[in-house]
Design a protein around this motif. Structure first.
Motif, PDB file in Angstrom:
ATOM      1  N   ILE A  52      54.060  35.264  45.423  1.00  0.00           N
ATOM      2  CA  ILE A  52      54.072  36.099  44.218  1.00  0.00           C
ATOM      3  C   ILE A  52      52.750  36.848  44.090  1.00  0.00           C
ATOM      4  CG2 ILE A  52      53.994  36.016  41.682  1.00  0.00           C
ATOM      5  CD1 ILE A  52      56.175  33.900  41.787  1.00  0.00           C
ATOM      6  N   MET A  53      51.657  36.188  44.454  1.00  0.00           N
ATOM      7  CA  MET A  53      50.352  36.856  44.413  1.00  0.00           C
ATOM      8  C   MET A  53      50.300  37.993  45.432  1.00  0.00           C
ATOM      9  SD  MET A  53      47.758  33.642  43.757  1.00  0.00           S
ATOM     10  CE  MET A  53      46.306  34.670  43.508  1.00  0.00           C
ATOM     11  N   MET A  54      50.948  37.805  46.588  1.00  0.00           N
ATOM     12  CA  MET A  54      50.986  38.879  47.575  1.00  0.00           C
ATOM     13  C   MET A  54      51.812  40.059  47.056  1.00  0.00           C
ATOM     14  SD  MET A  54      52.258  38.865  51.559  1.00  0.00           S
ATOM     15  CE  MET A  54      53.990  38.692  51.143  1.00  0.00           C
ATOM     16  N   ILE A  55      52.957  39.762  46.431  1.00  0.00           N
ATOM     17  CA  ILE A  55      53.792  40.814  45.851  1.00  0.00           C
ATOM     18  C   ILE A  55      53.026  41.541  44.748  1.00  0.00           C
ATOM     19  CG2 ILE A  55      55.894  41.259  44.501  1.00  0.00           C
ATOM     20  CD1 ILE A  55      57.158  38.893  46.042  1.00  0.00           C
ATOM     21  N   PHE A  56      52.255  40.779  43.967  1.00  0.00           N
ATOM     22  CA  PHE A  56      51.412  41.397  42.942  1.00  0.00           C
ATOM     23  C   PHE A  56      50.406  42.353  43.590  1.00  0.00           C
ATOM     24  CE2 PHE A  56      47.375  41.434  40.596  1.00  0.00           C
ATOM     25  CZ  PHE A  56      47.800  41.963  39.386  1.00  0.00           C
ATOM     26  N   GLY A  57      49.869  41.937  44.742  1.00  0.00           N
ATOM     27  CA  GLY A  57      48.955  42.804  45.474  1.00  0.00           C
ATOM     28  C   GLY A  57      49.617  44.108  45.873  1.00  0.00           C
ATOM     29  N   PHE A  58      50.873  44.019  46.331  1.00  0.00           N
ATOM     30  CA  PHE A  58      51.645  45.223  46.656  1.00  0.00           C
ATOM     31  C   PHE A  58      51.759  46.135  45.434  1.00  0.00           C
ATOM     32  CE2 PHE A  58      54.351  42.875  50.062  1.00  0.00           C
ATOM     33  CZ  PHE A  58      53.324  43.030  50.979  1.00  0.00           C
ATOM     34  N   ALA A  59      52.245  45.542  44.328  1.00  0.00           N
ATOM     35  CA  ALA A  59      52.564  46.325  43.134  1.00  0.00           C
ATOM     36  C   ALA A  59      51.303  46.915  42.491  1.00  0.00           C
ATOM     37  CB  ALA A  59      53.319  45.456  42.133  1.00  0.00           C
ATOM     38  N   PHE A  60      50.284  46.072  42.290  1.00  0.00           N
ATOM     39  CA  PHE A  60      49.064  46.516  41.604  1.00  0.00           C
ATOM     40  C   PHE A  60      48.366  47.626  42.394  1.00  0.00           C
ATOM     41  CE2 PHE A  60      44.470  46.178  40.775  1.00  0.00           C
ATOM     42  CZ  PHE A  60      44.467  46.354  39.391  1.00  0.00           C
ATOM     43  N   THR A  61      48.279  47.428  43.710  1.00  0.00           N
ATOM     44  CA  THR A  61      47.620  48.437  44.548  1.00  0.00           C
ATOM     45  C   THR A  61      48.371  49.759  44.511  1.00  0.00           C
ATOM     46  OG1 THR A  61      46.842  46.683  46.011  1.00  0.00           O
ATOM     47  CG2 THR A  61      46.732  48.919  46.862  1.00  0.00           C
ATOM     48  N   ILE A  94      39.649  55.557  48.557  1.00  0.00           N
ATOM     49  CA  ILE A  94      40.538  54.443  48.173  1.00  0.00           C
ATOM     50  C   ILE A  94      40.530  53.365  49.239  1.00  0.00           C
ATOM     51  CG2 ILE A  94      42.975  53.809  47.903  1.00  0.00           C
ATOM     52  CD1 ILE A  94      43.359  56.521  46.481  1.00  0.00           C
ATOM     53  N   ALA A  95      40.649  53.764  50.517  1.00  0.00           N
ATOM     54  CA  ALA A  95      40.697  52.790  51.611  1.00  0.00           C
ATOM     55  C   ALA A  95      39.407  51.988  51.706  1.00  0.00           C
ATOM     56  CB  ALA A  95      40.974  53.512  52.930  1.00  0.00           C
ATOM     57  N   GLU A 150      40.015  63.649  50.556  1.00  0.00           N
ATOM     58  CA  GLU A 150      38.849  62.767  50.415  1.00  0.00           C
ATOM     59  C   GLU A 150      39.179  61.494  49.637  1.00  0.00           C
ATOM     60  OE1 GLU A 150      38.913  65.976  49.609  1.00  0.00           O
ATOM     61  OE2 GLU A 150      37.770  66.817  51.291  1.00  0.00           O
ATOM     62  N   LYS A 151      40.099  61.615  48.692  1.00  0.00           N
ATOM     63  CA  LYS A 151      40.452  60.453  47.868  1.00  0.00           C
ATOM     64  C   LYS A 151      41.076  59.330  48.704  1.00  0.00           C
ATOM     65  CE  LYS A 151      41.154  62.682  43.359  1.00  0.00           C
ATOM     66  NZ  LYS A 151      42.134  62.967  42.301  1.00  0.00           N
ATOM     67  N   GLY A 177      48.429  55.249  42.992  1.00  0.00           N
ATOM     68  CA  GLY A 177      49.211  56.351  42.434  1.00  0.00           C
ATOM     69  C   GLY A 177      48.471  57.079  41.330  1.00  0.00           C
ATOM     70  N   LYS A 178      47.765  56.320  40.472  1.00  0.00           N
ATOM     71  CA  LYS A 178      47.030  56.937  39.364  1.00  0.00           C
ATOM     72  C   LYS A 178      45.817  57.714  39.858  1.00  0.00           C
ATOM     73  CE  LYS A 178      48.343  53.771  35.628  1.00  0.00           C
ATOM     74  NZ  LYS A 178      47.853  52.810  34.606  1.00  0.00           N
ATOM     75  N   TYR A 179      45.128  57.163  40.854  1.00  0.00           N
ATOM     76  CA  TYR A 179      43.887  57.793  41.310  1.00  0.00           C
ATOM     77  C   TYR A 179      44.164  59.012  42.200  1.00  0.00           C
ATOM     78  CZ  TYR A 179      39.221  58.376  43.256  1.00  0.00           C
ATOM     79  OH  TYR A 179      38.007  58.896  43.638  1.00  0.00           O
ATOM     80  N   LEU A 180      45.261  58.997  42.934  1.00  0.00           N
ATOM     81  CA  LEU A 180      45.536  60.068  43.892  1.00  0.00           C
ATOM     82  C   LEU A 180      45.913  61.395  43.236  1.00  0.00           C
ATOM     83  CD1 LEU A 180      47.476  58.678  46.993  1.00  0.00           C
ATOM     84  CD2 LEU A 180      45.305  59.900  46.953  1.00  0.00           C
ATOM     85  N   ASP A 181      46.361  61.378  41.997  1.00  0.00           N
ATOM     86  CA  ASP A 181      46.745  62.621  41.311  1.00  0.00           C
ATOM     87  C   ASP A 181      45.539  63.209  40.579  1.00  0.00           C
ATOM     88  OD1 ASP A 181      49.394  62.588  42.105  1.00  0.00           O
ATOM     89  OD2 ASP A 181      49.996  61.304  40.429  1.00  0.00           O
TER      90      ASP A 181
END
Length: 439
Positions: free
Chosen positions: A164-173, A192-193, A187-188, A178-182
């Motif tokens: 579940i923590m791994m799935i959370f990592g998928f979702a949260f990331t 991010i990476a 360069e972004k 998504g928010k930062y890329l727009d």
């Protein structure tokens, strides 16, 4: 299991006073979250950028993702190497370092693809190879450490928590990226990476600080003084019928599990006329079912209810058979059409998938250490390699299968029904293989 192995296992289960606490399990789960964060960035976000923003053929990111799965055939070798040392911590940290380097390199490669296709492809190819190596090294060693550091009563719940923590990592990331890329700028991607990779390395080192050194068992299993040969060890592991059955089970069940991924949403759109938003919501419903199934296994596998539902192997069988019935339901839906309760069917499929997959992980942890002979890494590596190849093939076979079926069968619903029936059959075979495991 022979008498000596049984005695060793019994001693370890009853004399080991330093099994991981829940806090320790959470610390390992945080590392799994970091692995998930880097992987989802490279296999999902960069995939979309290549196809949409850079207008490159979809087969390009498809090749890179398949390559990182193919590289994971080295998992047994990485697990074997970690078994030979006194600690798995250096392998986890080192693997995370390689994974982080691959994640940064993949972002640089993606940016280069826009200006220099050949150079960008070369950098991206090398980076995805590093990602495969990093996941194989860190992920295999992490699961091996978890397997030998959690007692039998906690295994189902520990596996659920970590996943579940791994799935959370998928979702949260995904949400944060998504928010930062727009609005999008090349360069972004690199920023991010680098950020995700540095944070992952820091969390990994902090989480592992003095963790493994606190797990010294009161009964130690002496490792052979002579150098062990990988080919000999893998041959010995494969000669165990339970290990062999479980490997085949992992491959077939994960093949059936992953082959539905790329065709379920197109099926809903073409046969049930769902909009893009509706298919996305349906996918969310399926993932909700997966989480509910995982939690149910954790509760029943770690409580008094276990005597009513049976062992983890029994729960694997229940989950596989329920998955087979759910896939059969989708086949019926393809024939019946829009009157079929598709959303309920998809939720049940997720519930069944979550049940068998997390029970399989718990059973894997138990089988990995069942004789106490220090081969947990190579065993988990073997199963991880089987899963990686199944995931790499599953999406490809599912997509090709649906295309071929639609060419041969004029009715779209009937063509999808044929593919779902085949996947249902794979789950039935998987259940049979799980039944054959005796340990």
């Amino acid at each position: 299991m022979n008498t000596n192995a049984s005695m060793i296992n019994h001693q370890l289960e009853n004399s080991h006073t330093d099994f991981l606490s829940w806090f320790g399990i959470i610390r390992l789960g945080l590392i799994q979250t970091c692995i998930g964060a880097i992987v989802v960035m490279t296999t999902s976000t960069l995939n979309r950028i290549m196809v949409v923003e850079l207008a490159l053929p979809a087969m390009l990111p498809g090749f890179l993702v398949a390559l990182h799965y193919l590289v994971q055939l080295i998992r047994p070798r990485m697990g074997f190497s970690s078994d030979q040392g006194k600690s798995k911590t250096p392998w986890i940290i080192g693997g995370m370092g390689v994974l982080a380097l691959g994640g940064i390199g993949a972002s640089i490669g993606t940016v280069l693809l826009a200006s220099n296709l050949i150079l960008g492809l070369a950098v991206s190819t090398l980076s995805f190879i590093l990602i495969g190596i990093g996941v194989s090294t860190s992920g295999t060693s992490l699961l091996a450490l978890l397997a030998k550091s959690v007692n039998d009563q906690k295994r189902a719940a520990a596996a659920t928590l970590v996943w579940i923590m791994m799935i959370f990592g998928f979702a949260f990331t995904s949400v944060m990226i998504g928010k930062y890329l727009d609005p999008f700028t090349p360069e972004k991607i690199i920023i991010i990476a680098v950020t995700i990779s540095i944070i992952s390395l820091v969390i990994t080192n902090v989480s592992l600080y003095k963790l493994e050194s606190s797990l010294t068992p009161s009964v130690k299993i002496e490792k052979p003084t002579a150098a062990m040969n990988f080919k000999v060890v893998i041959r010995e592991v494969w000669s165990d019928p339970d290990i062999r059955h479980f490997t085949k089970f992992i491959f077939l069940s994960m093949l059936a599990f992953s082959s539905q991924d790329l065709i379920l949403e197109p099926f809903a759109g073409m046969v049930f006329h769902y909009t893009v938003g509706e298919t996305t919501s349906m996918s969310g419903l399926q993932h909700t079912g997966v989480l509910v199934g995982m939690v149910l296994v954790a509760i029943t596998g770690s409580s008094r209810l276990r005597k009513y539902v049976g062992s983890l192997n029994h729960m694997i069988v229940y989950g596989c058979m329920a998955s087979a019935l759910a896939m059969l339901g989708l086949a019926v839906g393809g024939i019946v059409g829009q009157t079929w309760p598709l959303k309920l069917n998809v939720f049940i499929l997720g519930l069944a998938n979550g049940t068998f997959s997390i029970a399989a992980i718990g059973s894997m942890m138990r089988l990995a250490v069942h004789d106490g002979l220090g081969k947990e890494g190579v065993r988990i590596g073997l199963w991880g390699g089987a899963q990686a190849i199944a995931f790499g093939l599953g999406g490809l076979i599912g997509a090709i299968g649906s295309d071929v079926a639609r060419q041969l069968i004029s009715d779209t619903g009937y063509s999808y029904a044929v593919v779902f029936l085949i996947e249902s059959f794979l789950f039935v075979i998987s259940a049979k293989l799980a039944l054959d495991i005796k340990k």
